[in-house]
Design a protein around this motif. Structure first.
Motif, PDB file in Angstrom:
ATOM      1  N   LEU A 119       0.830  -1.207   0.000  1.00 59.11           N
ATOM      2  CA  LEU A 119       0.000   0.000   0.000  1.00 59.11           C
ATOM      3  C   LEU A 119       0.869   1.264   0.000  1.00 59.11           C
ATOM      4  CD1 LEU A 119      -2.741  -0.947   2.615  1.00 59.11           C
ATOM      5  CD2 LEU A 119      -3.135  -0.454   0.221  1.00 59.11           C
ATOM      6  N   GLU A 120       1.910   1.242   0.817  1.00 59.30           N
ATOM      7  CA  GLU A 120       2.830   2.380   0.861  1.00 59.30           C
ATOM      8  C   GLU A 120       3.489   2.587  -0.504  1.00 59.30           C
ATOM      9  OE1 GLU A 120       3.592   4.605   3.303  1.00 59.30           O
ATOM     10  OE2 GLU A 120       1.995   3.733   4.536  1.00 59.30           O
ATOM     11  N   CYS A 121       3.914   1.486  -1.105  1.00 57.09           N
ATOM     12  CA  CYS A 121       4.556   1.575  -2.424  1.00 57.09           C
ATOM     13  C   CYS A 121       3.584   2.073  -3.482  1.00 57.09           C
ATOM     14  CB  CYS A 121       5.126   0.219  -2.824  1.00 57.09           C
ATOM     15  SG  CYS A 121       6.552  -0.291  -1.840  1.00 57.09           S
ATOM     16  N   LEU A 122       2.363   1.590  -3.447  1.00 58.09           N
ATOM     17  CA  LEU A 122       1.363   2.037  -4.415  1.00 58.09           C
ATOM     18  C   LEU A 122       1.110   3.529  -4.238  1.00 58.09           C
ATOM     19  CD1 LEU A 122      -0.650   1.501  -6.665  1.00 58.09           C
ATOM     20  CD2 LEU A 122      -2.296   0.762  -4.925  1.00 58.09           C
ATOM     21  N   GLY A 123       0.973   3.966  -2.997  1.00 52.09           N
ATOM     22  CA  GLY A 123       0.764   5.387  -2.733  1.00 52.09           C
ATOM     23  C   GLY A 123       1.908   6.236  -3.263  1.00 52.09           C
ATOM     24  N   GLU A 124       3.144   5.789  -3.024  1.00 48.56           N
ATOM     25  CA  GLU A 124       4.312   6.516  -3.527  1.00 48.56           C
ATOM     26  C   GLU A 124       4.314   6.563  -5.058  1.00 48.56           C
ATOM     27  OE1 GLU A 124       7.880   4.748  -1.943  1.00 48.56           O
ATOM     28  OE2 GLU A 124       7.154   4.940   0.116  1.00 48.56           O
TER      29      GLU A 124
ATOM     30  N   PHE B  72       1.601   8.947  -6.268  1.00 46.29           N
ATOM     31  CA  PHE B  72       2.007  10.320  -5.986  1.00 46.29           C
ATOM     32  C   PHE B  72       3.055  10.777  -6.996  1.00 46.29           C
ATOM     33  CE2 PHE B  72       4.790  13.402  -3.890  1.00 46.29           C
ATOM     34  CZ  PHE B  72       3.874  14.398  -3.603  1.00 46.29           C
ATOM     35  N   ASP B  73       4.018   9.906  -7.264  1.00 46.33           N
ATOM     36  CA  ASP B  73       5.077  10.247  -8.218  1.00 46.33           C
ATOM     37  C   ASP B  73       4.494  10.476  -9.618  1.00 46.33           C
ATOM     38  OD1 ASP B  73       7.931  10.530  -8.987  1.00 46.33           O
ATOM     39  OD2 ASP B  73       7.494   8.704 -10.149  1.00 46.33           O
ATOM     40  N   ALA B  74       3.570   9.616 -10.032  1.00 46.08           N
ATOM     41  CA  ALA B  74       2.953   9.771 -11.360  1.00 46.08           C
ATOM     42  C   ALA B  74       2.182  11.084 -11.435  1.00 46.08           C
ATOM     43  CB  ALA B  74       2.027   8.590 -11.651  1.00 46.08           C
ATOM     44  N   GLN B  75       1.481  11.406 -10.373  1.00 48.07           N
ATOM     45  CA  GLN B  75       0.715  12.644 -10.338  1.00 48.07           C
ATOM     46  C   GLN B  75       1.649  13.856 -10.411  1.00 48.07           C
ATOM     47  OE1 GLN B  75      -1.680  13.104  -6.774  1.00 48.07           O
ATOM     48  NE2 GLN B  75      -3.469  13.463  -8.063  1.00 48.07           N
ATOM     49  N   ARG B  76       2.735  13.784  -9.672  1.00 51.19           N
ATOM     50  CA  ARG B  76       3.708  14.882  -9.650  1.00 51.19           C
ATOM     51  C   ARG B  76       4.339  15.080 -11.032  1.00 51.19           C
ATOM     52  NH1 ARG B  76       7.471  12.967  -6.226  1.00 51.19           N
ATOM     53  NH2 ARG B  76       8.898  12.563  -7.906  1.00 51.19           N
ATOM     54  N   ARG B  77       4.632  13.967 -11.719  1.00 51.78           N
ATOM     55  CA  ARG B  77       5.242  14.026 -13.045  1.00 51.78           C
ATOM     56  C   ARG B  77       4.232  14.324 -14.140  1.00 51.78           C
ATOM     57  NH1 ARG B  77       6.172   9.510 -14.911  1.00 51.78           N
ATOM     58  NH2 ARG B  77       5.609   8.104 -13.258  1.00 51.78           N
ATOM     59  N   GLY B  78       2.945  14.110 -13.824  1.00 52.63           N
ATOM     60  CA  GLY B  78       1.913  14.280 -14.845  1.00 52.63           C
ATOM     61  C   GLY B  78       1.916  13.150 -15.848  1.00 52.63           C
TER      62      GLY B  78
END
Length: 143
Positions: A110-115, A118-124
């Motif tokens: 779950l932690e890895c999925l969240g990270e 989040f990373d995909a969202q940040r990168r767009g």
């Protein structure tokens, strides 16, 4: 593509738990949801409250959104069932062995999925499946 609203997701969990407690027939997805809820007694009062559909769970108030947490559990169960992204099932099985607990390994995932999200969202961009699988493997190695 299935894109339920917040209320639909919350209603799904509330209804799955209600049916489970009433010993009614569950769909396969409801059965998985009820199993996940069963692992989280701290959320039972929330999913037993129909008014929880409208409740806010603010991180600013130090609250974890139980419906988000349960939804991530379901997402990972689906990923494991189809091994998508490729290698997630083997990485998760390794994590289970190393952690000695499927539920603890699930929370690592779950932690890895969240990270990853989040990373995909940040990168767009799209989530990096290989990075996600790598994260699950690295977390497993720590235990």
């Amino acid at each position: 593509m299935f894109n339920p609203s917040r209320d639909q997701v919350r209603s799904f969990f509330i209804e799955a738990w209600r049916k489970h407690r009433a010993h009614e027939v569950l769909t396969p997805l409801e059965a998985i949801a009820a199993d996940v809820i069963g692992l989280h007694p701290e959320y039972h009062a929330v999913v037993e409250d129909p008014d929880a559909i409208d409740r806010d769970f603010s991180p600013d108030d130090g609250q974890l959104n139980p419906f988000l947490h349960l939804s991530l559990h379901l997402a990972i169960e689906e990923q494991l069932s189809i091994d998508q992204p490729p290698g997630i099932r083997a990485a998760f099985n390794s994590a289970c062995e190393k952690r000695g607990s499927r539920h603890d390994a699930m929370h690592d995932a779950l932690e890895c999925l969240g990270e990853t999200l989040f990373d995909a969202q940040r990168r767009g961009g799209q989530p990096d499946g290989a990075a996600y699988v790598g994260c699950v493997l690295r977390r497993a190695e720590r235990h």
